[in-house]
Design an enzyme around this catalytic site. Structure first.
Site, mmCIF file in Angstrom:
data_model
loop_
_atom_site.group_PDB
_atom_site.id
_atom_site.type_symbol
_atom_site.label_atom_id
_atom_site.label_comp_id
_atom_site.label_asym_id
_atom_site.label_seq_id
_atom_site.Cartn_x
_atom_site.Cartn_y
_atom_site.Cartn_z
ATOM 1 N N LYS A 186 0.822 -1.204 0.000
ATOM 2 C CA LYS A 186 0.000 0.000 0.000
ATOM 3 C C LYS A 186 0.868 1.271 0.000
ATOM 4 O O LYS A 186 2.062 1.219 0.247
ATOM 5 C CB LYS A 186 -0.933 -0.009 1.217
ATOM 6 C CG LYS A 186 -1.971 -1.146 1.154
ATOM 7 C CD LYS A 186 -2.847 -1.073 -0.077
ATOM 8 C CE LYS A 186 -3.956 -2.109 -0.107
ATOM 9 N NZ LYS A 186 -3.481 -3.461 -0.444
HETATM 10 C C1 LIG Z 1 -9.905 -2.586 -1.421
HETATM 11 C C2 LIG Z 1 -9.251 -3.402 -0.358
HETATM 12 N N1 LIG Z 1 -9.920 -3.658 0.775
HETATM 13 C C3 LIG Z 1 -9.355 -4.366 1.776
HETATM 14 C C4 LIG Z 1 -8.076 -4.871 1.668
HETATM 15 C C5 LIG Z 1 -7.520 -5.703 2.764
HETATM 16 O O1 LIG Z 1 -6.335 -5.227 3.305
HETATM 17 P P1 LIG Z 1 -5.288 -6.236 4.001
HETATM 18 O O2 LIG Z 1 -4.495 -6.895 2.930
HETATM 19 O O3 LIG Z 1 -4.445 -5.316 4.824
HETATM 20 O O4 LIG Z 1 -6.074 -7.174 4.827
HETATM 21 C C6 LIG Z 1 -7.339 -4.621 0.503
HETATM 22 C C7 LIG Z 1 -5.971 -5.151 0.339
HETATM 23 O O5 LIG Z 1 -5.423 -5.217 -0.726
HETATM 24 C C8 LIG Z 1 -7.951 -3.874 -0.544
HETATM 25 O O6 LIG Z 1 -7.299 -3.630 -1.677
#
Ligand SMILES: Cc1ncc(COP(=O)(O)O)c(C=O)c1O
Length: 405
Positions: A186
């Site tokens: 990210k």
């Molecule tokens: C749009 C979206 N929501 C939620 C998440 C979930 O994040 P995490 O990977 O930190 O659990 C991501 C991760 O890529 C995402 O792109």
């Protein structure tokens, strides 16, 4: 989405503070931590930078969504309207609290189509969850108006849009709550991590307890804390928060490079009149993690993707239409409701409803879309070379298609 690309002494320094003290947990151990409270400091920094009253760090973006949904009181029988284009985590979180994910079409913003949202509202609808995909935003004014008119909760999945804004407000701070992911890829990373942001005290207090087994965090003795409700363990560690603390202080630098590189690549691709670009409801607010562009037809787009692959230059260009993780077309596990544990029959039926739902409006957008990830470490020459190679491929495909037409 590349905070990790610019790893520096700042991250090492904050990590060293934690490594030296050996206190890896965010709560307690006051006498041993040499005054370092990385998670608390990062929450204060997030409140300041993003302009929200409260933030609760957790272990991932998925945990942040789950925590936010629970804190907003969303659960059994409630329907949550969300887009057909997102990451699987968005519906995983909804299912994990026992609620029903209701997928609807996206438009050329690559986010929720407001008319599709309106059409999906039922007496069970409790929440609208826009996902600000690929760095840019949903039409928040339209969605806010819908939520207001129908008394619905607005929860922003801003996991991919850290630093983006809409009409001057930071994405993730506009709805009742919003979430970021700080996973490794990210815009800013903690390695793994996430945050719930809100201006509502009740949502914050619930998020704070929910992410730590329901602890009320009122005293100094964890063992004596009360548990006003059942929670889980979605805590972030001090090591992860330390990385985030360094990165949040560098976010302006990351965003400035992203914007510069995004503009430069867009200028190169704009040379081809057949290319159009994603509609951005507030252009100033694009965080520019990706440049998303459209070709005139699905056939041309697919031929371009194949040609990019054949020339070994597909890396960094995402054709979501064929992607297993981001678009409903390939979510067979969802459409067949394949879970390890049994779902209630009503929930299972509503989930499986997606197998036969018409997503042709989304297909018409997504089958023509390619998103190019913007790197922070491209040199001017590399960027130019990348853009020109893409252009050469597109020109070749367009001329071949013209000949065969
Ligand atoms: C749009 C979206 N929501 C939620 C998440 C979930 O994040 P995490 O990977 O930190 O659990 C991501 C991760 O890529 C995402 O792109």
């Amino acid at each position: 989405m590349p905070g990790f690309e610019l790893w520096s002494d700042a991250e090492r320094k904050h990590l060293n503070d934690v490594v030296q003290s050996g206190v890896l947990m965010r709560y307690g151990f006051d006498n041993n931590r040499n005054g370092h409270w990385k998670a608390k400091e990062l929450e204060t920094a997030i409140n300041g930078y993003f302009g929200c009253k409260y933030s609760q760090l957790v272990s991932s973006g998925t945990a942040a969504l789950t925590t936010a949904l629970s804190a907003l009181g969303i659960g059994y029988g409630d329907e949550v309207i969300m887009p057909s284009f997102t990451f699987v985590a968005s519906f995983e979180a909804v299912l994990s609290v026992g609620a029903v994910p209701v997928m609807v079409d996206v438009d050329d913003t690559l986010t929720l189509h407001p008319e599709a949202v309106k059409a999906a509202i039922t007496p069970q609808t409790k929440c609208v969850m826009p996902v600000h995909m690929c760095g840019s935003m949903a039409d928040m004014e339209a969605l806010q108006a819908i939520c207001k008119a129908h008394h619905l909760i607005l929860l922003e999945d801003a996991c991919q849009a850290i630093g983006g804004t809409y009409k001057g407000k930071k994405l993730g701070t506009i709805g009742d709550a919003g979430t970021f992911s700080f996973d490794y890829v990210k815009t800013m990373t903690c390695g793994e991590g996430g945050v719930v942001m809100t201006n509502r005290e009740d949502v914050f207090v619930s998020s704070d307890g929910y992410s730590d087994h329901g602890h009320d965090h009122k005293g100094v003795d964890r063992g004596a804390d009360l548990h006003p409700f059942i929670g889980y363990n979605f805590r972030i560690s001090e090591l992860h928060a330390a990385v985030g603390l360094a990165q949040v202080n560098r976010l302006n630098e990351f965003l400035a490079i992203q914007k510069k590189n995004h503009t430069a690549l867009k200028n190169i691709l704009s040379q081809i009149p057949e290319i159009s670009f994603r509609r951005v409801p507030d252009v100033e607010g694009d965080s520019c993690t990706f440049l998303s562009w459209f070709l005139p037809t699905a056939e041309i787009t697919s031929a371009v993707v194949e040609a990019l692959k054949a020339q070994n230059i597909l890396a960094g260009n995402f054709y979501w239409y064929n992607n297993n993780w981001h678009y409903i077309r390939k979510w067979d596990h969802l459409k067949k409701s394949i879970t390890l544990n049994a779902l209630s029959p009503e929930l299972k039926e509503k989930v499986m409803y997606h197998a036969n739902k018409d997503f042709s409006a989304s297909d018409a957008i997504m089958s023509r879309c390619i998103s190019t990830a913007i790197s922070l470490v491209w040199t001017e020459e590399q960027l130019k070379e990348k853009g020109e190679k893409i252009i050469a491929v597109i020109k070749k495909v367009l001329s071949e298609q013209a000949v065969s037409a």
